[in-house]
Design a protein around this motif. Structure first.
Motif, PDB file in Angstrom:
ATOM      1  N   ASP A  31       0.826  -1.203   0.000  1.00  0.00           N
ATOM      2  CA  ASP A  31       0.000   0.000   0.000  1.00  0.00           C
ATOM      3  C   ASP A  31       0.868   1.265   0.000  1.00  0.00           C
ATOM      4  OD1 ASP A  31      -2.758   1.281   0.407  1.00  0.00           O
ATOM      5  OD2 ASP A  31      -1.614   2.104   2.088  1.00  0.00           O
ATOM      6  N   GLY A  32       1.855   1.309   0.882  1.00  0.00           N
ATOM      7  CA  GLY A  32       2.731   2.476   0.941  1.00  0.00           C
ATOM      8  C   GLY A  32       3.522   2.666  -0.331  1.00  0.00           C
ATOM      9  N   THR A  33       3.992   1.561  -0.925  1.00  0.00           N
ATOM     10  CA  THR A  33       4.757   1.654  -2.169  1.00  0.00           C
ATOM     11  C   THR A  33       3.890   2.184  -3.298  1.00  0.00           C
ATOM     12  OG1 THR A  33       6.267  -0.131  -1.534  1.00  0.00           O
ATOM     13  CG2 THR A  33       6.055   0.340  -3.890  1.00  0.00           C
ATOM     14  N   MET A  34       2.631   1.729  -3.369  1.00  0.00           N
ATOM     15  CA  MET A  34       1.745   2.189  -4.441  1.00  0.00           C
ATOM     16  C   MET A  34       1.467   3.679  -4.312  1.00  0.00           C
ATOM     17  SD  MET A  34       0.339   0.999  -7.146  1.00  0.00           S
ATOM     18  CE  MET A  34      -0.460   2.007  -8.409  1.00  0.00           C
ATOM     19  N   ARG A  35       1.223   4.150  -3.096  1.00  0.00           N
ATOM     20  CA  ARG A  35       0.951   5.575  -2.906  1.00  0.00           C
ATOM     21  C   ARG A  35       2.212   6.401  -3.207  1.00  0.00           C
ATOM     22  NH1 ARG A  35      -4.147   5.700  -0.874  1.00  0.00           N
ATOM     23  NH2 ARG A  35      -4.783   3.827   0.275  1.00  0.00           N
ATOM     24  N   ARG A  36       3.342   5.890  -2.795  1.00  0.00           N
ATOM     25  CA  ARG A  36       4.602   6.580  -3.086  1.00  0.00           C
ATOM     26  C   ARG A  36       4.865   6.594  -4.587  1.00  0.00           C
ATOM     27  NH1 ARG A  36      10.467   4.161  -1.682  1.00  0.00           N
ATOM     28  NH2 ARG A  36      11.711   5.821  -2.623  1.00  0.00           N
TER      29      ARG A  36
ATOM     30  N   GLU B 159      -7.845   8.845  -5.209  1.00  0.00           N
ATOM     31  CA  GLU B 159      -7.328  10.193  -4.962  1.00  0.00           C
ATOM     32  C   GLU B 159      -5.948  10.378  -5.585  1.00  0.00           C
ATOM     33  OE1 GLU B 159      -6.069  13.026  -1.146  1.00  0.00           O
ATOM     34  OE2 GLU B 159      -7.378  11.288  -0.832  1.00  0.00           O
ATOM     35  N   GLU B 160      -5.088   9.362  -5.446  1.00  0.00           N
ATOM     36  CA  GLU B 160      -3.732   9.443  -6.008  1.00  0.00           C
ATOM     37  C   GLU B 160      -3.768   9.407  -7.538  1.00  0.00           C
ATOM     38  OE1 GLU B 160      -4.593   7.574  -3.430  1.00  0.00           O
ATOM     39  OE2 GLU B 160      -3.256   8.203  -1.791  1.00  0.00           O
ATOM     40  N   TYR B 161      -4.617   8.541  -8.109  1.00  0.00           N
ATOM     41  CA  TYR B 161      -4.769   8.532  -9.564  1.00  0.00           C
ATOM     42  C   TYR B 161      -5.216   9.900 -10.066  1.00  0.00           C
ATOM     43  CZ  TYR B 161      -4.510   3.412 -10.280  1.00  0.00           C
ATOM     44  OH  TYR B 161      -4.099   2.117 -10.380  1.00  0.00           O
ATOM     45  N   ARG B 162      -6.198  10.473  -9.413  1.00  0.00           N
ATOM     46  CA  ARG B 162      -6.721  11.758  -9.864  1.00  0.00           C
ATOM     47  C   ARG B 162      -5.642  12.852  -9.810  1.00  0.00           C
ATOM     48  NH1 ARG B 162     -12.132  12.531 -10.827  1.00  0.00           N
ATOM     49  NH2 ARG B 162     -13.553  10.828 -10.279  1.00  0.00           N
ATOM     50  N   ALA B 163      -4.768  12.789  -8.804  1.00  0.00           N
ATOM     51  CA  ALA B 163      -3.670  13.753  -8.740  1.00  0.00           C
ATOM     52  C   ALA B 163      -2.750  13.603  -9.954  1.00  0.00           C
ATOM     53  CB  ALA B 163      -2.887  13.576  -7.443  1.00  0.00           C
ATOM     54  N   VAL B 164      -2.456  12.348 -10.329  1.00  0.00           N
ATOM     55  CA  VAL B 164      -1.656  12.088 -11.538  1.00  0.00           C
ATOM     56  C   VAL B 164      -2.367  12.648 -12.762  1.00  0.00           C
ATOM     57  CG1 VAL B 164      -0.823  10.279 -13.091  1.00  0.00           C
ATOM     58  CG2 VAL B 164      -0.491  10.051 -10.619  1.00  0.00           C
TER      59      VAL B 164
END
Length: 277
Positions: free
Chosen positions: A149-154, A196-201
């Motif tokens: 999980d942490g690696t994916m968000r990073r 949320e992270e995808y949308r930021a990308v």
């Protein structure tokens, strides 16, 4: 896919000029496959990765000294372009683009610029395969087992950085590359957990006007994921098989077209164009 809808170009194909691809994967065999499928174009985007980098690269500034367990090798520019000329003459009915898949382009700007001065290409993909850790670059598959999980968000945060700090690439390749190596199997990956992270990308990419790749070697992106890109203002979609063998060229493009259409994108201005909103 409607019967009268032609397939899009395959903008992400590897041959034996990539360090991780077999010698039997020739441009000619890939072209034959593309023509058999009715693709209008292919782009030979060989891996451009670095194990030794320029003093002016950001990787140097950040104290990175090596890649972990690296098999990466340079592209033979002369050989690559000689074979490209051969297939362009042999297959005039197919548009054949030159290209590279630049790994971590935000970390290797000077090195990539030097390569492209020697061998300018039609298409540059931007890819993130590795993350820095303790002065070394590690493939994300290696890091997932300790903290998926942490690696994916990073990873997705690093993709935003890559977009915002490198303008050398026209297409963002395989946005969820780590999903291929998800512990316990790709079916355990929950795309929605990272919306949320995808949308930021996608916001960052949309602001540059560049294209998002729908990669058909990865687990196929959902309509939701491609729609997030559309909702964040994304303008263009590129299709890429990421094929490392000729039989993979154009793989699952019929399904990918259905996904992209359902998310609100349509064929571009001509058969060779990206798809557009």
């Amino acid at each position: 896919m409607p019967q009268d809808q032609s397939l899009p170009p395959d903008n992400h194909v590897h041959t034996h000029w990539s360090w991780d691809t077999a010698s039997t994967s020739t441009m000619a065999r890939a072209c034959e496959r593309a023509i058999a499928l009715g693709l209008p174009a292919v782009a030979f985007t060989e891996h451009l990765d670095f194990t030794v980098w320029d003093p002016d690269d950001r990787a140097t500034d950040e104290g990175l000294v090596e890649r972990h367990a690296s098999r990466h090798a340079e592209i033979d520019v002369e050989g690559y372009f000689a074979e490209l000329a051969e297939v362009r003459a042999r297959f005039p009915e197919l548009r054949i683009l030159s290209g590279v898949e630049a790994g971590e382009p935000h970390l290797f700007g000077a090195s990539i610029a030097a390569h492209l001065r020697n061998g300018p290409v039609d298409r540059v993909l931007g890819s993130l395969h590795s993350l820095p850790e303790g002065g070394r670059l590690y493939g994300v598959g290696h890091l997932l087992w300790e903290d998926s999980d942490g690696t994916m968000r990073r990873y997705l945060a690093e993709v935003v950085d890559m977009i915002e700090s490198s303008d050398v690439f026209q297409v963002l390749a395989h946005v969820d590359f780590p999903r291929r190596y998800w512990p316990g199997g790709t079916h355990r990956y929950a795309e929605k957990d990272y919306e949320e992270e995808y949308r930021a990308v996608f916001r960052a990419l949309a602001q540059t006007g560049r294209a998002l790749e729908v990669n058909t070697s990865s687990p196929l992106a959902s309509v939701d994921q491609v729609r997030w890109f559309h909702e964040e203002g994304g303008e263009a979609i590129s299709f890429g098989s990421d094929g490392h063998q000729p039989a993979a060229v154009g793989q699952r493009f019929d399904l990918a077209v259905d996904v992209v259409e359902a998310a609100g994108f349509r064929p571009g201005r001509d058969p060779f164009d990206f798809w557009r909103r």
